[in-house]
Write an enzyme that holds these catalytic residues in place. Structure first.
Site, short mmCIF file in Angstrom:
data_model
loop_
_atom_site.label_atom_id
_atom_site.label_comp_id
_atom_site.label_asym_id
_atom_site.label_seq_id
_atom_site.Cartn_x
_atom_site.Cartn_y
_atom_site.Cartn_z
N ASP A 229 10.72 3.35 5.03
CA ASP A 229 10.56 1.96 5.47
C ASP A 229 11.79 1.57 6.27
O ASP A 229 12.90 2.06 6.02
CB ASP A 229 10.37 1.01 4.28
N GLU B 288 -0.17 -4.26 9.58
CA GLU B 288 -1.42 -4.19 10.36
C GLU B 288 -1.22 -4.82 11.75
O GLU B 288 -1.67 -5.95 12.02
CB GLU B 288 -2.55 -4.89 9.57
N MET C 84 0.80 -1.22 0.00
CA MET C 84 0.00 0.00 0.00
C MET C 84 0.84 1.27 0.00
O MET C 84 0.48 2.25 -0.67
CB MET C 84 -0.95 0.01 1.21
N ASN D 190 -6.05 -1.36 -2.81
CA ASN D 190 -5.04 -1.77 -3.78
C ASN D 190 -5.66 -2.09 -5.14
O ASN D 190 -6.59 -2.90 -5.19
CB ASN D 190 -4.32 -3.03 -3.23
N HIS E 214 -8.89 4.73 3.93
CA HIS E 214 -8.67 3.33 3.56
C HIS E 214 -8.48 3.24 2.05
O HIS E 214 -9.39 2.81 1.32
CB HIS E 214 -9.88 2.54 4.04
P1 NAD Z 1 2.94 -4.83 3.67
O1 NAD Z 1 3.25 -5.95 4.58
O2 NAD Z 1 3.03 -5.05 2.20
O3 NAD Z 1 3.88 -3.56 4.00
C1 NAD Z 1 4.08 -3.08 5.29
C2 NAD Z 1 5.41 -2.33 5.28
O4 NAD Z 1 5.58 -1.65 6.52
C3 NAD Z 1 6.63 -3.28 5.12
O5 NAD Z 1 7.38 -2.87 4.00
C4 NAD Z 1 7.39 -3.08 6.42
O6 NAD Z 1 8.79 -3.19 6.26
C5 NAD Z 1 6.97 -1.66 6.80
N1 NAD Z 1 7.18 -1.32 8.19
C6 NAD Z 1 6.97 -2.09 9.30
N2 NAD Z 1 7.28 -1.38 10.40
C7 NAD Z 1 7.69 -0.15 9.99
C8 NAD Z 1 8.13 1.02 10.67
N3 NAD Z 1 8.22 1.06 11.99
N4 NAD Z 1 8.46 2.11 9.93
C9 NAD Z 1 8.38 2.08 8.57
N5 NAD Z 1 7.97 0.98 7.87
C10 NAD Z 1 7.62 -0.10 8.58
O7 NAD Z 1 1.49 -4.33 4.09
P2 NAD Z 1 0.44 -3.54 3.18
O8 NAD Z 1 -0.41 -4.51 2.47
O9 NAD Z 1 1.14 -2.47 2.42
O10 NAD Z 1 -0.48 -2.88 4.30
C11 NAD Z 1 -0.13 -1.67 4.94
C12 NAD Z 1 -1.35 -1.13 5.68
O11 NAD Z 1 -2.40 -0.88 4.73
C13 NAD Z 1 -1.91 -2.14 6.69
O12 NAD Z 1 -2.43 -1.44 7.78
C14 NAD Z 1 -3.02 -2.82 5.90
O13 NAD Z 1 -3.99 -3.40 6.72
C15 NAD Z 1 -3.55 -1.64 5.10
N6 NAD Z 1 -4.27 -1.97 3.86
C16 NAD Z 1 -3.82 -2.95 3.02
C17 NAD Z 1 -4.50 -3.19 1.83
C18 NAD Z 1 -4.01 -4.24 0.84
O14 NAD Z 1 -4.72 -4.52 -0.14
N7 NAD Z 1 -2.84 -4.82 1.04
C19 NAD Z 1 -5.62 -2.44 1.49
C20 NAD Z 1 -6.05 -1.43 2.36
C21 NAD Z 1 -5.36 -1.20 3.54
#
Ligand code: NAD
Length: 284
Positions: free
Chosen positions: A33, A89, A14, A140, A137
């Protein structure tokens, strides 16, 4: 419109997608990140998402792209116009990071969480100024989805809501503002449904392909729930289901064994090349 950068925390699925959307609309972004490989991969993934969105006619033509700079330290939130948190998350992790952010930015700087399921007011307990925190929200891929769910927490201010509405207007998204609750509207409805779809496969009623074919062909679901699970990331989906189960008590939100097995096997969907489907390296 101001030219101060927006800081996006998290360069996962995201964070990269949101950065693509912002940069495509000319907005400068600092992308943060803690995992160095995520920052290394980000430029290529942003290029790929931009190309896809351009091919689909989803971006304004002839707009100069905003600069994207990589950062490994949360201090990159200093002086930002607003901050968008898109890290893993995990409630405790998000609270810790948002708490740190709120100590580094000036009062009135909007802090946006892209959480899928965690109530905004729960995260607001960790920040210095709950009025500055709001949920948006993005889904993706953010550059292709024109509507964005906006979650107004009990303590979110009108000024923060206005700032987010302004940002979404700038990047051509239609906001739909909802009240705070676990999973809000979209995750509360979608994630248990995907869990049920996986359970149907687990019970041997149908293959993933057939579940998706029926949901697409008979019920008009755009991609099918299990292809959607792969796009979301099955690890993220399971995290969100745990959040929902813990806060609602709804047993339909308990992740089924098949989802848990896929997470344990590292088959997280598109981002790992395997989930309910297998993906070529070039399409990940
Ligand atoms: P992901 O696992 O792909 O990415 C999460 C990223 O956060 C990783 O690259 C990780 O290294 C980084 N991270 C962890 N701790 C960190 C910190 N302290 N500082 C900086 N970076 C840090 O997850 P995602 O799918 O991108 O989801 C991110 C958020 O968006 C979550 O809350 C998720 O629920 C939400 N979300 C996801 C989707 C989806 O389709 N994947 C859709 C809507 C919302």
């Amino acid at each position: 419109m101001t030219t101060e950068p927006i800081t996006v925390l998290g360069a996962g699925v995201m964070g990269v997608g949101i950065t693509t959307l912002l940069a495509a609309h000319g907005l400068p972004v600092r992308l943060v990140d803690t995992a160095p490989e995520k920052l290394t991969q980000a430029p290529g993934r942003i290029r790929q998402e931009l190309r896809m969105a351009q091919l689909m006619g989803a971006l304004p033509p002839g707009r100069e792209q905003g600069e994207v700079t990589p950062h490994s330290d949360v201090a990159a939130v200093r002086g930002a116009r607003l901050v968008i948190e898109a890290i893993t998350e995990d409630t405790d992790l998000k609270k810790a990071v948002l708490s740190e952010v709120s100590a580094l930015i000036s009062p009135g700087t909007p802090m946006i969480s892209n959480t899928s399921s965690i109530p905004i007011d729960e995260l607001a307990d960790a920040v210095r100024r709950p009025a500055d925190l709001i949920g948006t929200h993005f889904m993706n891929p953010p550059a292709l989805i024109g509507t964005t769910e906006v979650i107004r927490g009990a303590r979110t201010s009108e000024a923060t809501l206005d700032a987010v509405r302004g940002l979404l207007r700038e990047v051509g998204r239609r906001p739909v503002v909802v009240r705070d609750a676990p999973g809000f509207v979209t995750s509360r409805l979608l994630h248990p449904m995907i869990n049920d779809a996986a359970r149907v496969v687990q019970e041997g009623t149908a293959s993933a392909e057939d579940v998706d074919a029926l949901m697409q062909g008979c019920l008009g679901h755009p991609t099918g729930p299990l292809r959607t699970a792969d796009l979301i990331g099955i690890d993220n989906l399971v995290d969100s289901l745990w959040v929902l189960l813990k806060r609602t008590g709804d047993e339909g939100c308990r992740p089924c064994d098949l989802l848990l097995q896929k997470v344990a096997d590292g088959h997280h969907g598109r981002k790992t090349g395997h989930g309910f489907y297998t993906y070529e390296e070039s399409t990940i």
